[in-house]
Design an enzyme around this catalytic site. Structure first.
Site, PDB file in Angstrom:
ATOM      1  N   ASP A  54       1.164  -1.144   0.186  1.00 50.97           N
ATOM      2  CA  ASP A  54      -0.413   0.382   0.267  1.00 50.97           C
ATOM      3  C   ASP A  54       0.705   1.269   0.212  1.00 50.97           C
ATOM      4  O   ASP A  54       0.533   1.761  -0.565  1.00 50.97           O
ATOM      5  CB  ASP A  54      -0.571  -0.256   1.207  1.00 50.97           C
ATOM      6  CG  ASP A  54      -0.454   0.187   2.026  1.00 50.97           C
ATOM      7  OD1 ASP A  54       0.644   0.072   2.891  1.00 50.97           O
ATOM      8  OD2 ASP A  54      -1.379   0.326   3.316  1.00 50.97           O
ATOM      9  N   ALA A 145      -1.908  -7.428  17.403  1.00 50.13           N
ATOM     10  CA  ALA A 145      -2.719  -9.102  16.383  1.00 50.13           C
ATOM     11  C   ALA A 145      -2.699  -8.352  14.853  1.00 50.13           C
ATOM     12  O   ALA A 145      -2.562 -10.014  14.421  1.00 50.13           O
ATOM     13  CB  ALA A 145      -3.533  -9.369  16.770  1.00 50.13           C
ATOM     14  N   GLY A 146      -2.011  -7.267  14.612  1.00 48.28           N
ATOM     15  CA  GLY A 146      -1.938  -7.230  13.434  1.00 48.28           C
ATOM     16  C   GLY A 146      -3.346  -7.326  12.681  1.00 48.28           C
ATOM     17  O   GLY A 146      -3.837  -7.485  11.213  1.00 48.28           O
ATOM     18  N   SER A 148      -5.408  -4.559  13.016  1.00 46.23           N
ATOM     19  CA  SER A 148      -5.944  -3.295  12.959  1.00 46.23           C
ATOM     20  C   SER A 148      -7.248  -2.846  13.835  1.00 46.23           C
ATOM     21  O   SER A 148      -8.082  -1.939  13.773  1.00 46.23           O
ATOM     22  CB  SER A 148      -7.141  -2.999  11.344  1.00 46.23           C
ATOM     23  OG  SER A 148      -5.911  -2.889  10.109  1.00 46.23           O
ATOM     24  N   ASP A 194      -5.567  -0.486   5.824  1.00 48.93           N
ATOM     25  CA  ASP A 194      -6.483  -0.348   7.112  1.00 48.93           C
ATOM     26  C   ASP A 194      -7.314   0.568   6.893  1.00 48.93           C
ATOM     27  O   ASP A 194      -8.391  -0.317   7.726  1.00 48.93           O
ATOM     28  CB  ASP A 194      -6.027  -0.911   8.543  1.00 48.93           C
ATOM     29  CG  ASP A 194      -4.232  -1.783   8.272  1.00 48.93           C
ATOM     30  OD1 ASP A 194      -4.263  -2.201   6.934  1.00 48.93           O
ATOM     31  OD2 ASP A 194      -3.339  -1.449   9.257  1.00 48.93           O
TER      32      ASP A 194
END
Ligand code: GLA
Length: 405
Positions: A54, A145-146, A148, A194
């Site tokens: 991104d 925890a990744g 978002s 995100d």
């Protein structure tokens, strides 16, 4: 934007939304006394494919989780922002809007309050007339925890402030404002995936997004109808994007684009990859470039397979994406690699880390019939390696940000 969902649909469950909103409104009353003006919710996400593309103007394909952050909010007219989190027992944080500075004391503290404060700061920096507010926040998006949790908090806050101040922003404008707050107020150099996922995803779909111009396509993603499941495995290894590694990767990509004379790595065609790599002296930059260019290609391939009605065939593409993130981009970790190896060995169709990496979560594509076996195999592999027990749940694509109460 006004209304209850904009382009985002009404989410995964109106009943759940109503219950969650009522709870958040109760929480607001306990903290501040009167009822809130409304409750807004925004989801966390997993990214199916398109990682670390991104901020290279490339392609991504996230889907929203049913887990949301809820913000119960009321307008204030005195330039004061009060923040309270139902999860973190830190009391009420009170900030004076005129003293909010980028990377100042609030941002630097790095705590949760920096994210909503950054949204308010960013709105004002963009010239929007925004008053103060009281916010009470509750979230089911796992933190660190990744998945978002930060973007969900930002986007829910922005949807609340948008409506409280009658700004009528589009979800894309909201995503841009939130990212600007996170980049320049909090000081984390993230891309826009995100925030766009949280603001624009729709239930039952993955979002095919061009991060250069934000053109989007909602791609139907109904795995259950095909006898498949997408599992999320949270390794419970804390991921912290604030640390330098993410910024280093980003700087390396920018160095690669500069050396190749392109605006962003998105402009390096897959067909010209070998020639481009031959022009790069730094082996580390070469690996970063190879990841980004091949990853954009994997997004295209995934779309092609989904459009052809062949979701099983994306499994090997996911696994190839993981290998590239592990070997070329160097953002995996032993726990994430263990998920991918043990899941695939137990019969998964494919697996990969999702999000920024350095810990956090992986996704696993499985046939219904072997889902349980794969989950057990991953848990056993973790136990054998002496890792903490992972948390496993199914990702069913939920709706984007919306007013819920
Ligand atoms: C984090 C960032 C995103 C994106 C991913 C990697 O989630 O917030 O902008 O760069 O990492 O794909």
């Amino acid at each position: 934007m006004t209304g209850t969902g904009g382009t985002s649909g009404t989410g995964t469950g109106d009943t759940t939304d109503a219950v969650d909103a009522a709870r958040a409104a109760d929480g607001f009353r306990e903290v501040y006394g009167p009822a809130p003006d409304g409750v807004w919710a925004a989801p966390g996400r997993v990214n199916l494919i398109g990682e670390h593309t991104d901020y290279n103007d490339g392609f991504v394909m996230p889907l929203a989780l049913p887990h949301t952050c809820r913000v119960a909010a009321a307008r204030r007219d005195d330039g004061v922002l009060r923040l309270h989190s139902g999860e973190i027992g830190s009391g009420v944080v009170q900030l004076d809007l005129d003293t909010l500075e980028p990377r100042g004391p609030v941002g630097d503290r790095g705590g949760w309050a920096a994210y909503p404060a950054g949204v308010l700061w960013s709105l004002r920096a963009h010239g929007y007339r925004v008053g103060g507010a009281d916010l009470h926040i509750e979230s089911t998006v796992p933190v660190g925890a990744g998945l978002s949790s930060s973007a969900a908090l930002e986007v829910a806050t922005a949807f609340a402030l948008d409506e409280l101040n009658a700004l009528e922003l589009t979800p894309e404008e909201i995503a841009r404002i939130c990212r600007h707050g996170e980049n320049d107020f909090v000081g984390v150099p993230v891309g826009i995936m995100d925030q766009m996922a949280s603001a624009c995803c729709t239930a039952g779909h993955a979002l095919h997004l061009d991060t250069r111009d934000l053109t989007q396509r909602q791609v139907p993603f109904d795995l259950a109808a095909r006898g498949l499941r997408l599992l999320v495995v949270d390794t419970r290894v804390k991921h912290a994007l604030g640390t330098g590694a993410y910024a280093e990767r980003r700087a390396g990509c920018e160095a690669g684009a500069a050396a190749l004379g392109v605006r962003a790595l998105r402009d390096v065609p897959y067909e010209g990859l070998d020639e481009a790599l031959a022009r790069l002296d730094d082996p580390e930059v070469r690996r970063l470039v190879r990841h980004v260019v091949t990853e954009n290609r994997r997004v295209e391939e995934t779309i092609r397979l989904l459009d052809a009605g062949d979701p099983r065939a994306i499994g090997p593409v996911l696994t190839a994406g993981h290998a590239s993130l592990r070997d070329d981009f160097a953002v995996s970790c032993p726990e994430l690699d263990t998920v991918v190896e043990s899941a695939n060995a137990a019969g998964a169709l494919g697996a990969r880390m999702t999000g920024g990496g350095f810990g956090g979560s992986a996704i696993v594509l499985v046939e219904d019939a072997v889902a349980e076996r794969v989950g057990t195999a991953v848990a056993s592999a973790f136990a054998a390696a002496g890792y903490r027990e992972p948390r496993v749940f199914e990702a069913v694509p939920g709706g984007g940000a919306r007013r819920t109460g």
